[in-house]
Design a protein around this motif. Structure first.
Motif, PDB file in Angstrom:
ATOM      1  N   ILE A 177       0.857  -1.185   0.000  1.00 17.96           N
ATOM      2  CA  ILE A 177       0.000   0.000   0.000  1.00 17.96           C
ATOM      3  C   ILE A 177       0.890   1.231   0.000  1.00 17.96           C
ATOM      4  O   ILE A 177       1.695   1.420   0.917  1.00 17.96           O
ATOM      5  N   HIS A 178       0.745   2.087  -1.007  1.00 22.27           N
ATOM      6  CA  HIS A 178       1.543   3.311  -1.024  1.00 22.27           C
ATOM      7  C   HIS A 178       1.032   4.243   0.073  1.00 22.27           C
ATOM      8  O   HIS A 178      -0.181   4.404   0.259  1.00 22.27           O
ATOM      9  N   PRO A 179       1.936   4.889   0.814  1.00 23.72           N
ATOM     10  CA  PRO A 179       1.488   5.733   1.936  1.00 23.72           C
ATOM     11  C   PRO A 179       0.655   6.937   1.528  1.00 23.72           C
ATOM     12  O   PRO A 179      -0.054   7.504   2.359  1.00 23.72           O
ATOM     13  N   SER A 180       0.717   7.338   0.257  1.00 26.28           N
ATOM     14  CA  SER A 180      -0.061   8.501  -0.186  1.00 26.28           C
ATOM     15  C   SER A 180      -1.452   8.138  -0.697  1.00 26.28           C
ATOM     16  O   SER A 180      -2.240   9.030  -1.034  1.00 26.28           O
ATOM     17  N   ALA A 181      -1.770   6.851  -0.783  1.00 24.53           N
ATOM     18  CA  ALA A 181      -3.130   6.460  -1.167  1.00 24.53           C
ATOM     19  C   ALA A 181      -4.119   6.980  -0.134  1.00 24.53           C
ATOM     20  O   ALA A 181      -3.780   7.182   1.031  1.00 24.53           O
ATOM     21  N   LYS A 182      -5.356   7.219  -0.584  1.00 25.43           N
ATOM     22  CA  LYS A 182      -6.400   7.717   0.312  1.00 25.43           C
ATOM     23  C   LYS A 182      -7.412   6.590   0.539  1.00 25.43           C
ATOM     24  O   LYS A 182      -8.052   6.125  -0.404  1.00 25.43           O
ATOM     25  N   ILE A 183      -7.541   6.148   1.795  1.00 21.86           N
ATOM     26  CA  ILE A 183      -8.384   4.997   2.119  1.00 21.86           C
ATOM     27  C   ILE A 183      -9.323   5.357   3.263  1.00 21.86           C
ATOM     28  O   ILE A 183      -8.881   5.811   4.321  1.00 21.86           O
ATOM     29  N   GLY A 184     -10.615   5.136   3.056  1.00 31.15           N
ATOM     30  CA  GLY A 184     -11.619   5.479   4.050  1.00 31.15           C
ATOM     31  C   GLY A 184     -11.731   4.467   5.171  1.00 31.15           C
ATOM     32  O   GLY A 184     -10.989   3.481   5.246  1.00 31.15           O
ATOM     33  N   ALA A 185     -12.711   4.710   6.027  1.00 30.43           N
ATOM     34  CA  ALA A 185     -12.921   3.885   7.220  1.00 30.43           C
ATOM     35  C   ALA A 185     -13.513   2.529   6.859  1.00 30.43           C
ATOM     36  O   ALA A 185     -13.980   2.301   5.744  1.00 30.43           O
ATOM     37  N   TYR A 186     -13.473   1.616   7.824  1.00 29.28           N
ATOM     38  CA  TYR A 186     -14.030   0.261   7.689  1.00 29.28           C
ATOM     39  C   TYR A 186     -13.405  -0.464   6.491  1.00 29.28           C
ATOM     40  O   TYR A 186     -14.096  -1.058   5.672  1.00 29.28           O
ATOM     41  N   PHE A 187     -12.087  -0.423   6.425  1.00 30.89           N
ATOM     42  CA  PHE A 187     -11.352  -1.055   5.327  1.00 30.89           C
ATOM     43  C   PHE A 187     -11.021  -2.483   5.725  1.00 30.89           C
ATOM     44  O   PHE A 187     -10.481  -2.732   6.799  1.00 30.89           O
ATOM     45  N   HIS A 188     -11.346  -3.438   4.837  1.00 29.02           N
ATOM     46  CA  HIS A 188     -11.151  -4.860   5.137  1.00 29.02           C
ATOM     47  C   HIS A 188     -10.290  -5.491   4.055  1.00 29.02           C
ATOM     48  O   HIS A 188     -10.673  -5.521   2.888  1.00 29.02           O
ATOM     49  N   ILE A 189      -9.128  -5.969   4.450  1.00 27.42           N
ATOM     50  CA  ILE A 189      -8.284  -6.788   3.583  1.00 27.42           C
ATOM     51  C   ILE A 189      -8.386  -8.225   4.067  1.00 27.42           C
ATOM     52  O   ILE A 189      -8.047  -8.529   5.218  1.00 27.42           O
ATOM     53  N   ASP A 190      -8.860  -9.115   3.203  1.00 23.92           N
ATOM     54  CA  ASP A 190      -9.017 -10.524   3.578  1.00 23.92           C
ATOM     55  C   ASP A 190      -7.910 -11.344   2.915  1.00 23.92           C
ATOM     56  O   ASP A 190      -7.739 -11.289   1.703  1.00 23.92           O
ATOM     57  N   HIS A 191      -7.167 -12.077   3.707  1.00 20.32           N
ATOM     58  CA  HIS A 191      -5.987 -12.849   3.276  1.00 20.32           C
ATOM     59  C   HIS A 191      -4.873 -11.882   2.867  1.00 20.32           C
ATOM     60  O   HIS A 191      -3.842 -11.824   3.507  1.00 20.32           O
ATOM     61  N   GLY A 192      -5.032 -11.191   1.763  1.00 17.01           N
ATOM     62  CA  GLY A 192      -4.190 -10.027   1.495  1.00 17.01           C
ATOM     63  C   GLY A 192      -2.982 -10.227   0.612  1.00 17.01           C
ATOM     64  O   GLY A 192      -2.595  -9.304  -0.091  1.00 17.01           O
ATOM     65  N   THR A 193      -2.340 -11.359   0.633  1.00 18.09           N
ATOM     66  CA  THR A 193      -1.087 -11.532  -0.087  1.00 18.09           C
ATOM     67  C   THR A 193      -1.225 -11.120  -1.548  1.00 18.09           C
ATOM     68  O   THR A 193      -2.154 -11.530  -2.234  1.00 18.09           O
ATOM     69  N   GLY A 194      -0.297 -10.311  -2.021  1.00 12.38           N
ATOM     70  CA  GLY A 194      -0.283  -9.916  -3.422  1.00 12.38           C
ATOM     71  C   GLY A 194      -1.099  -8.682  -3.745  1.00 12.38           C
ATOM     72  O   GLY A 194      -1.154  -8.259  -4.907  1.00 12.38           O
ATOM     73  N   ILE A 195      -1.727  -8.051  -2.759  1.00 10.47           N
ATOM     74  CA  ILE A 195      -2.480  -6.826  -3.010  1.00 10.47           C
ATOM     75  C   ILE A 195      -1.533  -5.671  -3.298  1.00 10.47           C
ATOM     76  O   ILE A 195      -0.511  -5.503  -2.633  1.00 10.47           O
ATOM     77  N   VAL A 196      -1.875  -4.858  -4.307  1.00 13.12           N
ATOM     78  CA  VAL A 196      -1.104  -3.659  -4.650  1.00 13.12           C
ATOM     79  C   VAL A 196      -2.079  -2.487  -4.727  1.00 13.12           C
ATOM     80  O   VAL A 196      -3.060  -2.532  -5.473  1.00 13.12           O
ATOM     81  N   ILE A 197      -1.806  -1.425  -3.957  1.00  8.15           N
ATOM     82  CA  ILE A 197      -2.618  -0.207  -3.970  1.00  8.15           C
ATOM     83  C   ILE A 197      -1.690   0.955  -4.274  1.00  8.15           C
ATOM     84  O   ILE A 197      -0.826   1.302  -3.465  1.00  8.15           O
ATOM     85  N   GLY A 198      -1.859   1.560  -5.453  1.00  8.76           N
ATOM     86  CA  GLY A 198      -0.929   2.572  -5.929  1.00  8.76           C
ATOM     87  C   GLY A 198      -1.080   3.929  -5.268  1.00  8.76           C
ATOM     88  O   GLY A 198      -2.041   4.196  -4.534  1.00  8.76           O
ATOM     89  N   GLU A 199      -0.130   4.780  -5.584  1.00  6.15           N
ATOM     90  CA  GLU A 199       0.049   6.072  -4.908  1.00  6.15           C
ATOM     91  C   GLU A 199      -1.191   6.969  -4.942  1.00  6.15           C
ATOM     92  O   GLU A 199      -1.542   7.600  -3.941  1.00  6.15           O
ATOM     93  N   THR A 200      -1.858   7.073  -6.089  1.00 12.56           N
ATOM     94  CA  THR A 200      -2.983   8.004  -6.215  1.00 12.56           C
ATOM     95  C   THR A 200      -4.338   7.302  -6.154  1.00 12.56           C
ATOM     96  O   THR A 200      -5.356   7.871  -6.551  1.00 12.56           O
ATOM     97  N   THR A 201      -4.347   6.090  -5.643  1.00 11.44           N
ATOM     98  CA  THR A 201      -5.608   5.373  -5.445  1.00 11.44           C
ATOM     99  C   THR A 201      -6.463   6.091  -4.402  1.00 11.44           C
ATOM    100  O   THR A 201      -5.957   6.593  -3.400  1.00 11.44           O
TER     101      THR A 201
END
Length: 271
Positions: A157-181
């Protein structure tokens, strides 16, 4: 070895001479997480004890970012003060993430299990800490934090991504969330999801390159969603292994339609 090689090394640019090791930086973040969510608390701590612990972590943060602050002409103390002024907000939004994971996973036996064992929550914690620092324009340290979580969990997860509340990652391996997401609230991602850019050309730095995912969206494993203009409308469901480069309206379902044929047992002798 050739003396020219050592001459070259002697003249090389030195980066961040005073920056602590990645281990020191990640251990500080872990201490913040353990401050908010103790491993165990046999004796109730007083408010004064909690204030002292927070103050020590605040001073440690100022020391950690001192080299970067000097290079960027920032006030280390002001940044550390700002981070710890945001601590109630951090605690509040992390509690929503815990709730989303616990309520969204039938295998979760307790919220404490989520905190202690779920790699998705580990990665979210490091992202949310790093995001506060990134929003204060602290260089390098936020990436060190999220890359530590990446190395531990496989969740990038790039630290500059914007992510709201109640965020759920299930299992998770291999997830990529880019900078301007941009991700809304109540979004659930499964393993292998990529929220990426259509192009990685350097001259696009600073532009919106990654997708927007609106509220109440579920994205199943292996889905790839690309492009800064791509918007996944709220309350949509994205099936596994789909490839999306265009926007999807709210309340949509996107999925592959496989062709399934059930064989008659008499049609073949092969198992």
């Amino acid at each position: 070895m050739d003396n020219d090689f050592f001459t070259l090394l002697a003249q090389r640019k030195v980066y961040g001479t005073n920056i602590p090791s990645n281990k020191v930086i990640s251990n500080w973040a872990l201490s913040v997480i353990r401050f908010l969510y103790p491993d165990n608390m046999p004796v109730q701590r007083s408010q004064n004890q909690l204030r002292e612990q927070a103050s020590a972590l605040q001073s440690e943060l100022a020391d950690i970012i001192a080299a970067n602050c000097k290079e960027e002409n920032m006030s280390c103390k002001e940044i550390a003060d700002h981070f710890f002024n945001k601590l109630p907000d951090l605690y509040s939004i992390l509690n929503t993430d815990i709730e989303a994971i616990f309520n969204g996973d039938p295998a979760a036996q307790s919220e404490f299990e989520v905190i202690r064992t779920y790699p998705g929550f580990y990665a979210i914690c490091f992202y949310r800490i790093a995001n506060i620092l990134a929003n204060s324009n602290v260089p390098l340290i936020p990436r060190i934090l999220t890359e530590h979580a990446h190395s531990k969990t496989g969740i990038d997860i790039h630290p500059s991504a914007k992510i709201g509340a109640y965020f759920h990652i299930d299992h998770g391996t291999g997830i990529v969330i880019g900078e301007t997401t941009v991700i809304g609230k109540n979004v659930k991602l499964y393993q292998g999801v990529t929220l990426g850019a259509l192009s990685v050309r350097k001259n696009l730095a600073g532009n919106k390159r990654h997708p927007t995912v609106e509220d109440y969206v579920i994205i199943y494993s292996g889905a790839t969603i690309l492009g800064g203009d791509t918007v996944i409308g709220h309350n949509s469901v994205i099936g596994g292994n789909v490839w999306i480069t265009e926007s999807i309206l709210p309340y949509s379902t996107a999925y592959h339609s496989p062709i399934i044929k059930v064989r008659n047992i008499n049609e073949t002798n092969e198992i």
